[in-house]
Design a protein around this motif. Structure first.
Motif, PDB file in Angstrom:
ATOM      1  N   TYR A  82      62.727-161.258   7.506  1.00  0.00           N
ATOM      2  CA  TYR A  82      61.773-161.631   6.482  1.00  0.00           C
ATOM      3  C   TYR A  82      61.625-163.120   6.314  1.00  0.00           C
ATOM      4  O   TYR A  82      60.851-163.575   5.513  1.00  0.00           O
ATOM      5  N   ARG A  83      62.390-163.889   7.071  1.00  0.00           N
ATOM      6  CA  ARG A  83      62.435-165.326   6.844  1.00  0.00           C
ATOM      7  C   ARG A  83      61.100-165.996   7.071  1.00  0.00           C
ATOM      8  O   ARG A  83      60.857-167.072   6.551  1.00  0.00           O
ATOM      9  N   LYS A  84      60.197-165.372   7.822  1.00  0.00           N
ATOM     10  CA  LYS A  84      58.952-166.059   8.170  1.00  0.00           C
ATOM     11  C   LYS A  84      58.035-166.244   6.969  1.00  0.00           C
ATOM     12  O   LYS A  84      57.143-167.055   6.990  1.00  0.00           O
ATOM     13  N   ILE A  85      58.258-165.475   5.881  1.00  0.00           N
ATOM     14  CA  ILE A  85      57.450-165.678   4.682  1.00  0.00           C
ATOM     15  C   ILE A  85      57.616-167.095   4.156  1.00  0.00           C
ATOM     16  O   ILE A  85      56.719-167.669   3.583  1.00  0.00           O
ATOM     17  N   TRP A 142      56.904-154.495  14.051  1.00  0.00           N
ATOM     18  CA  TRP A 142      57.803-154.217  12.926  1.00  0.00           C
ATOM     19  C   TRP A 142      57.000-154.093  11.635  1.00  0.00           C
ATOM     20  O   TRP A 142      56.042-154.831  11.411  1.00  0.00           O
ATOM     21  N   LEU A 143      57.426-153.168  10.790  1.00  0.00           N
ATOM     22  CA  LEU A 143      56.859-153.002   9.453  1.00  0.00           C
ATOM     23  C   LEU A 143      57.904-153.452   8.432  1.00  0.00           C
ATOM     24  O   LEU A 143      59.044-152.984   8.458  1.00  0.00           O
ATOM     25  N   HIS A 144      57.524-154.365   7.518  1.00  0.00           N
ATOM     26  CA  HIS A 144      58.439-154.900   6.525  1.00  0.00           C
ATOM     27  C   HIS A 144      57.934-154.622   5.114  1.00  0.00           C
ATOM     28  O   HIS A 144      56.747-154.828   4.825  1.00  0.00           O
ATOM     29  N   LYS A 166      58.102-139.620   9.644  1.00  0.00           N
ATOM     30  CA  LYS A 166      58.846-140.241   8.558  1.00  0.00           C
ATOM     31  C   LYS A 166      59.724-141.344   9.141  1.00  0.00           C
ATOM     32  O   LYS A 166      60.500-141.112  10.065  1.00  0.00           O
ATOM     33  N   LEU A 167      59.589-142.549   8.603  1.00  0.00           N
ATOM     34  CA  LEU A 167      60.287-143.698   9.171  1.00  0.00           C
ATOM     35  C   LEU A 167      61.705-143.855   8.648  1.00  0.00           C
ATOM     36  O   LEU A 167      62.585-144.335   9.366  1.00  0.00           O
ATOM     37  N   THR A 219      62.994-152.687   6.751  1.00  0.00           N
ATOM     38  CA  THR A 219      62.387-153.034   8.035  1.00  0.00           C
ATOM     39  C   THR A 219      62.394-151.803   8.933  1.00  0.00           C
ATOM     40  O   THR A 219      63.414-151.121   9.054  1.00  0.00           O
ATOM     41  N   TYR A 220      61.254-151.529   9.563  1.00  0.00           N
ATOM     42  CA  TYR A 220      61.133-150.401  10.488  1.00  0.00           C
ATOM     43  C   TYR A 220      60.486-150.885  11.777  1.00  0.00           C
ATOM     44  O   TYR A 220      59.465-151.583  11.743  1.00  0.00           O
ATOM     45  N   ASN A 221      61.081-150.513  12.901  1.00  0.00           N
ATOM     46  CA  ASN A 221      60.458-150.755  14.194  1.00  0.00           C
ATOM     47  C   ASN A 221      59.473-149.611  14.436  1.00  0.00           C
ATOM     48  O   ASN A 221      59.872-148.471  14.673  1.00  0.00           O
TER      49      ASN A 221
END
Length: 873
Positions: free
Chosen positions: A2-5, A117-119, A135-136, A149-151
């Protein structure tokens, strides 16, 4: 992940382009429906072919209540008693606010070894996540703060048409909003914000902020993904902002994740200011590698300093991984502030002393709840609110433990403006058992073990520390508000998690612990709260580093009219101080004992203007009283509180709509880095220097003015003040007491250099009976006002008061539109200003809205200055 935020602030164009390719937000086009109306499961609902016709538009990021407000299904809870018209989850049951959220988006399957990736950066309190019929999450997610976080690489549709479906569950224990601090306290059984059940400055949020309340975004990487970078800067020695700088040290670590079924080798590189270090790395198949890069020595660094002490230089650094074929697999751009924070125990004051880059800092702070009670966060609003704190000459913001870990965008603003951050974790003495409380459902021993899931609390701590630890503004962690976490949580945080993940920041056990400020007075160690006689701030010693002390904070008439119905725009009863139910609902604290010395008022507008005189005096005196005893009684102070996330009638320097009141400018004046001030108890005139340099070659000028404008020069003498110190100059008690005996007096104090005024303070002092009779005798000042566009894009307002007349007293300057409504937010370098006879003052108005309002005008009015509107030239 998440650091890219955190990188959006001030990046180079190339950095922006790279990020645009790597990630994007899912922040529009969402649909929602109450879960009870949805008759299919998540697998079916997330099939793009399944029809969701007649669903309602949803606000994401946002809470369920935000969506209902935006769809006009419920009224605005900020206005009047509207909040009472919204069903409360405690009474309706959780099904009322359990909702499905659906988002269709375009994303083709990744090519080669690419990963998608889904965050989720915040969902309150639980959720299950589905994508394209899958279902993730294996188990239901819980925890308002814990990111997900989901790939999603294997589940993307071949045609690029994807559907995300999320069911959001409210807190299991929303708590009874019975009027207690945190209601009946059971809101704290979960890991989430406690204030949502109500507090003494806010009414309950009816859905307890259920929803996808923070950002959702898609990120694309190569086979290797960079995760959780950790940047530590070391600044050895004692530095000064203006000096040539010796080298600084930067240590960097990061985790690399390999999502493929084959091992990958390559080069990890960290670069900053045209200096770089590299390391050869091997990441196993379907595995991770935690890497510490060689130490980087930064020559001639530009340092980051707290507000008022130096510049806030920020570097753009990059972390990248390139595989053995020369292909860049992932890159992360990180904003780095080079600074080092130290703490010491001051044995003289018996409190914590703070230093930055080797220089001790007197802490002038404000307590913060959150930007918006409904979690309606924007980068622009964060920037404006933090700028207000910088403009108050504060250097620290404490994030109160009954709320949340603030968002990266908040920390970006603090990085930019130089506000140190004291971040509490999610505990409070009220909900977590410090005190006996008849409003609480369970006893103290039971509440002492909240939350129910200690493992979830600790997992959330780990996650949030990783998210925030690279911000230079983040200075301290704290176990909770007025209480420590349960023993097992405390031990894990203090002895294991924080030393391992962030060993450079001091950890306070709780917000008013003896490790911060030795409590020699007994009691709770906070306060006082509410209006105090001015002499109290100067003469009565309180806790040597007070984490919560404050006064009132009601806005003026224009502010009150934004959220009080017309029929409630009535001043408090002048005899009893009583107000109606709507004022009480918005948590009003009485002013009447403080307003009565200013004489009678005929309506709410006059009452609110007199309240601003009280506001200014209270907060100027608070900051002056603490500053006057700097390093003797005190090492710092944190005002309770500087902002409201709701339309409350207490404890705020600006209202919910970002309209400042006189509290802000009284604080600004009392907290200015170089300040001249008057002790009302012994008549001593003193100077405060909160910089690292000598203040020399200054003339101290003291003058008084009566209500007719007649002046008396008390002294003109050269003075100096050493760095970070207080200097007493002289007592003028006998003269001032004689001059103010009948009608009070105006008292002007200035420090003047050859090129102009460097510090200016102006008091209105009561008569011998404590009344301001002279103010009622002021004749009208013929203040002449002009306004013009300034070179930097702001507006320059010039106020000129002719000679041979009275002081033009306590003038409010506002930027307004053609309808004479205030334009918000904008910023004033001073306000509620007084102009002496024969003098001119210039006020600068800044902010983006000053450039975007071609038909704007300037409004000026004062205690003895008639309201006027000035066309901007």
């Amino acid at each position: 992940m998440y650091r890219k935020i955190s990188v959006f602030m001030g990046l180079m164009l190339i950095g922006k382009c790279l990020l645009a390719q790597q990630q994007y937000e899912l922040n529009s086009g969402w649909q929602c429906n109450i879960a009870g109306s949805v008759k299919v499961n998540g697998e079916k609902l997330s099939d793009p072919a399944y029809s969701i016709t007649n669903w309602q538009p949803a606000t994401v990021p946002g809470t369920v209540l935000t969506t209902l407000i935006n769809n006009k299904a419920v009224p605005d809870p900020m206005f009047g008693m509207n909040n009472e018209k919204i069903p409360d989850i405690y009474h309706t049951g959780n099904d009322q606010y359990t909702y499905w959220f659906v988002k269709d988006f375009k994303e083709l399957p990744a090519s080669a070894d690419g990963q998608v990736w889904l965050h989720f950066r915040g969902v309150n309190e639980g959720c299950d996540v589905f994508l394209n019929g899958h279902k993730l999450n294996n188990n239901t997610h819980f925890g308002a703060y814990l990111r997900q976080t989901y790939n999603i690489t294997p589940w993307l549709a071949k045609n690029g048409n994807n559907r995300l479906a999320v069911i959001v569950y409210p807190p299991k224990y929303p708590g009874n909003p019975n009027g207690g601090q945190g209601g009946d306290g059971t809101i704290a059984k979960g890991v989430g914000p406690q204030y949502t059940a109500g507090w003494d400055w806010i009414q309950p949020m009816r859905d307890r902020n259920t929803g996808i309340w923070d950002k959702v975004f898609i990120e694309k990487t190569g086979a290797i993904s960079l995760k959780d970078p950790h940047i530590i800067t070391k600044v050895p020695g004692v530095r000064k902002p203006q000096d040539p700088q010796q080298p600084a040290i930067i240590n960097t670590a990061v985790t690399l994740e390999n999502s493929t079924s084959k091992p990958i080798t390559g080069t990890l590189k960290f670069s900053v200011a045209e200096t770089s270090v590299t390391s050869k790395v091997a990441i196993p198949a379907k595995g991770t590698a935690s890497i510490t890069l060689p130490q980087l020595t930064l020559q001639h660094p530009k340092l980051w300093w707290p507000a008022g002490y130096g510049d806030q230089h920020l570097y753009k650094a990059t972390l990248s991984f390139t595989d053995q074929t020369g292909k860049q697999q992932d890159i992360d751009t990180i904003v780095v502030g080079v600074r080092e924070i130290q703490t010491y125990w001051n044995a003289h004051t018996n409190s914590r002393e703070i230093a930055v880059n080797g220089q001790k800092i007197f802490i002038k702070g404000g307590n913060w709840i959150t930007s918006d009670a409904l979690f309606r966060f924007t980068k622009d609003r964060y920037d404006a609110e933090v700028k207000f704190h910088r403009d108050m000459n504060l250097n620290l913001i404490r994030i109160w433990g009954g709320s949340l870990t603030e968002r990266p965008e908040f920390f970006e603003a603090c990085d930019k403006y130089g506000l140190l951050v004291f971040q509490d974790f999610w505990m409070s003495g009220d909900c977590n058992g410090r005190w006996t409380d008849p409003m609480k459902k369970e006893d103290q021993w039971t509440r002492r073990q909240y939350p129910d899931d200690h493992g979830l609390f600790l997992a959330s701590v780990v996650d949030q520390v990783k998210m925030l630890r690279n911000h230079p503004s983040l200075a301290f962690w704290c176990g909770g508000n007025e209480i420590t976490p349960p023993a097992d949580i405390m031990a894990a945080m203090k002895d294991s998690i924080l030393p391992k993940l962030d060993g450079t920041r001091y950890f306070f056990d709780y917000s008013n612990s003896d490790s911060m400020s030795y409590n020699h007075l007994g009691g709770n160690g906070d306060g006082p709260y509410g209006i105090q006689p001015i002499s109290v701030f100067w003469g009565e010693r309180t806790f040597p580093f007070n984490s919560e002390v404050g006064s009132v904070g009601v806005g003026d008439y224009e502010s009150l009219a934004r959220f009080l119905p017309e029929e409630n725009l009535v001043a408090p009863d002048p005899a009893t101080g009583k107000v109606d139910a709507v004022w009480n609902y918005h948590k009003y604290i009485s002013y009447n004992n403080a307003i009565s010395p200013y004489g009678e008022f005929k309506d709410l507008k006059q009452w609110a203007n007199k309240a601003q005189l009280v506001n200014y005096d209270q907060y100027r005196a608070l900051m002056e009283g603490f500053s006057a005893h700097m390093w003797d009684w005190y090492t710092g102070v944190i005002i309770w509180k500087t902002q409201n996330p709701w339309t409350a009638l207490r404890g705020q320097m600006y209202d919910y709509y970002l309209d400042p009141n006189a509290c802000l400018y009284g604080t600004r004046k009392g907290a200015e880095p170089l300040h001249i001030m008057y002790n009302p108890i012994d008549g001593m005139v003193s100077g405060v220097n909160n910089t690292f340099s000598y203040a020399r070659d200054m003339m101290l000028e003291l003058r008084t003015f009566d209500h007719l404008g007649h002046d008396s020069v008390l002294t003109k003498v050269f003075v100096e003040i050493g760095p970070t110190s207080v200097q007493k100059f002289m007592s003028v008690a006998a003269t001032i007491n004689k001059l103010k005996e009948k009608d009070g007096i105006f008292f002007s104090l200035r420090l003047v250099k050859a090129d102009g005024i460097v510090a200016d303070n102006f008091y209105w002092l009561p008569n011998g009976d404590g009344k301001y009779t002279g103010l009622s005798k002021l004749s009208t000042a013929k203040l002449q006002c002009t306004a013009s566009r300034a070179d930097a894009g702001g507006i320059k307002v010039t106020l000129s008061n002719p000679a041979n007349g009275p002081v033009a007293f306590f003038n409010r300057i506002s930027l307004v539109n053609a309808k004479h409504e205030r334009i918000l937010p904008v910023f004033y370098n001073d306000n509620y200003v007084s102009v002496l006879p024969g003098e001119t003052k210039t006020i600068l108005v800044s902010g983006e809205l000053t450039k975007m309002s071609p038909d704007a005008q300037i409004e000026v009015y004062g205690e003895n200055v008639e309201s006027q509107y000035i066309v901007i030239q």
